[in-house]
Write a protein that holds these residues in place. Structure first.
Motif, PDB file in Angstrom:
ATOM      1  N   GLY A  74       0.918  -1.178   0.179  1.00  0.00           N
ATOM      2  CA  GLY A  74      -0.036  -0.060   0.100  1.00  0.00           C
ATOM      3  C   GLY A  74       0.836   1.147   0.108  1.00  0.00           C
ATOM      4  O   GLY A  74       1.763   1.388  -0.948  1.00  0.00           O
ATOM      5  N   VAL A  75       0.674   2.153   0.890  1.00  0.00           N
ATOM      6  CA  VAL A  75       1.311   3.405   1.133  1.00  0.00           C
ATOM      7  C   VAL A  75       2.078   3.390   2.302  1.00  0.00           C
ATOM      8  O   VAL A  75       1.966   2.482   3.087  1.00  0.00           O
ATOM      9  CB  VAL A  75       0.235   4.627   1.114  1.00  0.00           C
ATOM     10  CG1 VAL A  75      -0.469   4.618  -0.362  1.00  0.00           C
ATOM     11  CG2 VAL A  75      -0.413   4.501   2.364  1.00  0.00           C
ATOM     12  N   ARG A 103       3.411   5.038   5.896  1.00  0.00           N
ATOM     13  CA  ARG A 103       2.916   6.010   7.201  1.00  0.00           C
ATOM     14  C   ARG A 103       4.033   6.043   7.822  1.00  0.00           C
ATOM     15  O   ARG A 103       5.048   5.597   7.565  1.00  0.00           O
ATOM     16  CB  ARG A 103       1.966   5.137   7.982  1.00  0.00           C
ATOM     17  CG  ARG A 103       0.698   4.702   7.085  1.00  0.00           C
ATOM     18  CD  ARG A 103      -0.427   4.021   8.012  1.00  0.00           C
ATOM     19  NE  ARG A 103      -1.372   3.454   7.517  1.00  0.00           N
ATOM     20  CZ  ARG A 103      -2.556   2.569   8.039  1.00  0.00           C
ATOM     21  NH1 ARG A 103      -2.297   2.613   9.241  1.00  0.00           N
ATOM     22  NH2 ARG A 103      -3.322   2.254   7.465  1.00  0.00           N
ATOM     23  N   GLN A 120       3.185   0.784  -5.452  1.00  0.00           N
ATOM     24  CA  GLN A 120       1.789   0.197  -4.768  1.00  0.00           C
ATOM     25  C   GLN A 120       1.045  -0.617  -5.683  1.00  0.00           C
ATOM     26  O   GLN A 120       0.925  -0.475  -6.952  1.00  0.00           O
ATOM     27  CB  GLN A 120       0.849   1.586  -4.555  1.00  0.00           C
ATOM     28  CG  GLN A 120      -0.026   1.322  -3.844  1.00  0.00           C
ATOM     29  CD  GLN A 120      -0.988   2.736  -3.456  1.00  0.00           C
ATOM     30  OE1 GLN A 120      -0.330   3.932  -3.627  1.00  0.00           O
ATOM     31  NE2 GLN A 120      -2.085   2.833  -2.935  1.00  0.00           N
ATOM     32  N   THR A 176      -4.900  -3.000   6.400  1.00  0.00           N
ATOM     33  CA  THR A 176      -5.959  -1.900   6.210  1.00  0.00           C
ATOM     34  C   THR A 176      -7.392  -2.484   6.112  1.00  0.00           C
ATOM     35  O   THR A 176      -8.333  -1.578   6.064  1.00  0.00           O
ATOM     36  CB  THR A 176      -5.477  -1.075   4.828  1.00  0.00           C
ATOM     37  OG1 THR A 176      -5.484  -1.876   3.822  1.00  0.00           O
ATOM     38  CG2 THR A 176      -3.999  -0.688   5.118  1.00  0.00           C
ATOM     39  N   GLN A 185      -4.658  -4.769   1.008  1.00  0.00           N
ATOM     40  CA  GLN A 185      -3.694  -3.656   0.793  1.00  0.00           C
ATOM     41  C   GLN A 185      -3.150  -3.693   2.175  1.00  0.00           C
ATOM     42  O   GLN A 185      -3.728  -3.500   3.251  1.00  0.00           O
ATOM     43  CB  GLN A 185      -4.260  -2.404   0.333  1.00  0.00           C
ATOM     44  CG  GLN A 185      -3.309  -1.124   0.560  1.00  0.00           C
ATOM     45  CD  GLN A 185      -4.006   0.021   0.155  1.00  0.00           C
ATOM     46  OE1 GLN A 185      -4.433   0.224  -0.937  1.00  0.00           O
ATOM     47  NE2 GLN A 185      -3.717   1.242   0.817  1.00  0.00           N
ATOM     48  N   ASP A 187      -0.098  -1.464   4.363  1.00  0.00           N
ATOM     49  CA  ASP A 187       0.594  -0.266   4.412  1.00  0.00           C
ATOM     50  C   ASP A 187       1.958  -0.477   5.236  1.00  0.00           C
ATOM     51  O   ASP A 187       1.915  -1.510   5.895  1.00  0.00           O
ATOM     52  CB  ASP A 187      -0.278   0.799   5.199  1.00  0.00           C
ATOM     53  CG  ASP A 187      -1.371   1.298   4.118  1.00  0.00           C
ATOM     54  OD1 ASP A 187      -1.336   1.027   2.862  1.00  0.00           O
ATOM     55  OD2 ASP A 187      -2.158   2.200   4.506  1.00  0.00           O
TER      56      ASP A 187
END
Length: 736
Positions: free
Chosen positions: A321-322, A324, A344, A376, A386, A388
């Motif tokens: 994912g992204v 953090r 991603q 998530t 996904q 993160d």
């Protein structure tokens, strides 16, 4: 409560029976005053008969008996009733009391017992007794303890290949053949029994037994012999192999990554290694949350097989994912997104997550940094969830001091020091102040360097420096302003293809040999260069390669300004190769050739020409000593009479060729490296391969975590007059 009440009623009933019986007996003994009790068969009939315990004794009716009993209370905590006074106790008379108080007449006591003659004897003096206090085991010192010697032997483990491992862990071996007593030897033997059984079970011998015996060895210094006899029994092997896991993609993923087969011995290392492989490989294939459960092995003594069952919780199949972040804001999310080597939506691979963490650590700006996958719950179109990555940052010191030193024959001692503020211009904009203090060079420099500039491992560098160099080839005062953009390999991510390009603006005042004047003169040069470099690298290690090869090409268009503008080009090609003969021996080779074209040699600033000789060139010859020298006519008459050319100074050339071969033998953290080098520098534009000079020697290596430290000693094999017989080189890193 009922039992307590019942118990109380029984006690009280018994007391009533005794009381009534006593009254009846008293009545039977009443006599008429002045009359005597009837005696014999002629007794008068009107006299009340005596109570007959077996005859006609009066019976008390139940109602009268119950009436005579005191009332009972239902409260078990109530106080007990007072006991009735004993009316049957005989009363004392005054006469009896007086008799009891009469004094005892002397002489009426019995005679005292005879005295034991032993008690009349005098006591023995204390000196005849042993007054040494008793000592406990703790009071006995090592030197006072009995010294028991023993030997030990293990039997039955050698066919299993366990003898060495047993000896390394043995309690008997650890005792080194000494003990305080035989009990201690026996205790160590019992420990070794358990050790032998554990080792045999680790290889699948689950019926294994072991017993230790102590034998007395007659004569000699060794008094005891401890023997551990091991019996392995049958070896159990894997039967059915069952994996309990949710469906995966591909379907056989877990079973494929569990390298166990039916018929394999149930060895602890084999089983544990297979389970560890599942924990390692599944996170590399989209399952970051895999958990391997507790195995179950059901043994069958009849077949010597064990049915193996392993539960595995794979967790969801996941995609990246992204990023953090939390903790200290060393880097913001914009700069953090420069580091990942994944996109991603790409299938999760924990090796790439580890790579992200290592790249952040390599910046040197963190005390600690963690990268953790976070679920998530978002399901992507391909069915994966996904995940993160949470980056936890802990700020570290950004400033550091460093230094280094080296020595080369012909170059002298060089000492360098730098001060670095790695995050003076965030993010990762470093300010580096450096100083060089050597016997033949001194200088200062200021560098701005931004690492990971818009792209991972891309570096932008600006340098301003001032340097004084005093070598045999030239003496120069040089000021430089340069810039460079490079895409570099790092120990974390060694790349096959790297590049660099930039500019150099140089102003230098140097001593140069003027053939017209047959002497050295000083000239000032201005140089503008646009250097570039590309490299292809297949080696296995950036600092200490053992296999593979490297190809590097450098090209620098330049313009020299010295009275007029003279454009020219500098080129250099280099190839190195590494071949492992064995785990401890590597053959390394290098070829290098360079050329300067488009300009006459004497129009080039001496510091921009090619030179040979030294630790990074042909070892055995002094730094920059190979190649064309000043003409002998430049020597003063005294030097000519000596017929030596050691005072002739090198003037450099426009081309060079070099080769080196090393045999790098390593043992532990040390190594020995015999080598042979060859090469020369030429006045012509292209090297012609003639007049090669050779040097040979041997070097020592001390391997550290930041690269090997190198000490080389070499000698020229075909020296020219004036060349030194031995040259010494000390530096960090391999020669190539």
């Amino acid at each position: 409560m009922v039992s307590s009440v019942r118990h109380s009623r029984l006690l009280l009933a018994s007391a009533g029976i005794a009381l009534i019986a006593g009254q009846a007996q008293a009545q039977a003994q009443i006599q008429t005053p002045g009359t005597a009790p009837a005696q014999g068969p002629d007794a008068p009939r009107d006299t009340p008969p005596a109570a007959d315990p077996q005859g006609d004794a009066p019976i008390v009716p139940d109602a009268e008996f119950d009436k005579a009993l005191p009332p009972l209370s239902g409260d078990i905590n109530a106080p007990l009733e007072p006991m009735p006074a004993d009316t049957t106790a005989p009363a004392t008379t005054p006469a009896a009391d007086a008799a009891a108080q009469q004094p005892i007449t002397p002489g009426t006591l019995p005679p005292p017992p005879a005295v034991d003659p032993a008690l009349a004897q005098p006591l023995e003096p204390l000196s005849t007794f042993n007054t040494e206090p008793l000592r406990s085991v703790a009071d006995v010192k090592d030197e006072d303890a009995p010294d028991i010697r023993y030997t030990n032997e293990v039997r039955g483990l050698d066919p299993l290949g366990l003898t060495d491992e047993f000896n390394s862990l043995s309690a008997l071996r650890e005792g080194k053949g000494k003990a305080d007593n035989a009990t201690q030897v026996a205790a160590r033997g019992r420990e070794d029994e358990q050790l032998a059984v554990r080792l045999m079970k680790s290889l699948g011998y689950y019926d294994a037994t072991a017993i230790s015996t102590i034998e007395t060895v007659p004569g000699g210094e060794q008094k005891l012999k401890a023997i551990v006899s091991a019996t392995p029994g049958q070896q159990y092997k894997l039967g059915t192999i069952t994996v309990k896991a949710d469906p995966t993609t591909p379907p056989d993923l877990v079973r494929r990554e569990l390298p166990l087969r039916t018929g394999d011995p149930i060895e602890a290392l084999r089983v544990q290694g297979a389970e560890a492989n599942v924990s390692l490989k599944l996170p590399q294939q989209g399952y970051p949350f895999v958990k391997v459960g507790e195995r179950d092995i059901l043994l069958d003594e009849q077949t010597a097989r064990g049915d193996y069952t392993l539960p595995v919780d794979t967790g969801p199949r996941s995609s990246f994912g992204v990023l953090r972040t939390e903790g200290d804001p060393v880097f913001d999310l914009k700069h953090l997104n420069v580091f990942p080597r994944f996109d991603q939506g790409e299938l999760y691979d924990n090796r790439k997550a580890d790579d992200l963490r290592e790249a952040l650590v390599a910046t040197g700006l963190f005390n600690g940094v963690g990268v953790q996958p976070v679920r998530t719950g978002t399901i992507l179109p391909d069915g994966t969830e996904q995940v993160d990555l949470m980056v936890r940052q802990t700020r570290g010191p950004a400033k550091s001091l460093s230094g280094g030193a080296g020595f080369q024959t012909g170059q002298g001692v060089t000492v360098e020091g730098t001060f670095t503020n790695r995050n003076r211009f965030p993010p990762e904009g470093a300010l580096i102040l450096g100083a060089i203090a050597g016997t033949q060079q001194q200088g200062l420099s200021a560098t701005f360097r931004r690492q990971n500039a818009g792209k991972r491992d891309r570096t932008v560098t600006l340098v301003a420096s001032a340097l004084r160099a005093n070598y045999d080839a030239f003496e120069a005062f040089t000021g430089t302003l340069s810039g460079r953009i490079s895409y570099d390999s790092t120990p974390i991510w060694q790349k096959k293809f790297t590049y660099a390009y930039g500019f150099e603006l140089v102003g230098t005042n140097e001593s140069v040999f003027d053939f017209a004047e047959n002497d050295r003169v000083r000239r000032t040069y201005g140089v503008l260069a646009l250097p570039g470099q590309v490299q292809f690298d297949t080696s296995d290690n950036l600092l200490n390669p053992t296999r593979g090869y490297r190809l590097k090409l450098s090209l620098s268009p330049e313009t020299s300004v010295q009275g007029s503008v003279r454009p020219y080009g500098r080129s250099l090609v280099e190839a190195t190769a590494y071949y492992p003969v064995s785990d401890s021996l590597v053959i390394a080779g290098r070829l290098r050739a360079g050329s300067i074209f488009g300009i006459a040699r004497d129009d080039i600033a001496p510091s921009r020409r090619y030179y040979g000789g030294g630790g990074g060139s042909v070892r055995g010859y002094g730094f920059q000593r190979l190649g064309p020298l000043e003409p002998e006519s430049s020597l003063v008459p005294d030097d000519k009479d000596r017929d030596e050319v050691k005072d002739l100074r090198p003037i450099g050339g426009r081309s060079l060729n070099e080769f080196s071969i090393e045999a790098r033998y390593r043992f532990g953290n040390f190594g020995i490296v015999p080598f042979i080098d060859g090469g020369n520098t030429y006045e012509s534009t292209l090297p012609n391969g003639s007049d090669l000079r050779f040097g040979a020697g041997i070097g020592g290596r001390f391997y550290t975590n930041f690269g090997p430290m190198r000490v080389d000693v070499a000698t020229p094999l075909n020296p020219r007059p004036g060349d030194a017989k031995v040259a010494l080189y000390i530096s960090i890193g391999q020669a190539f």
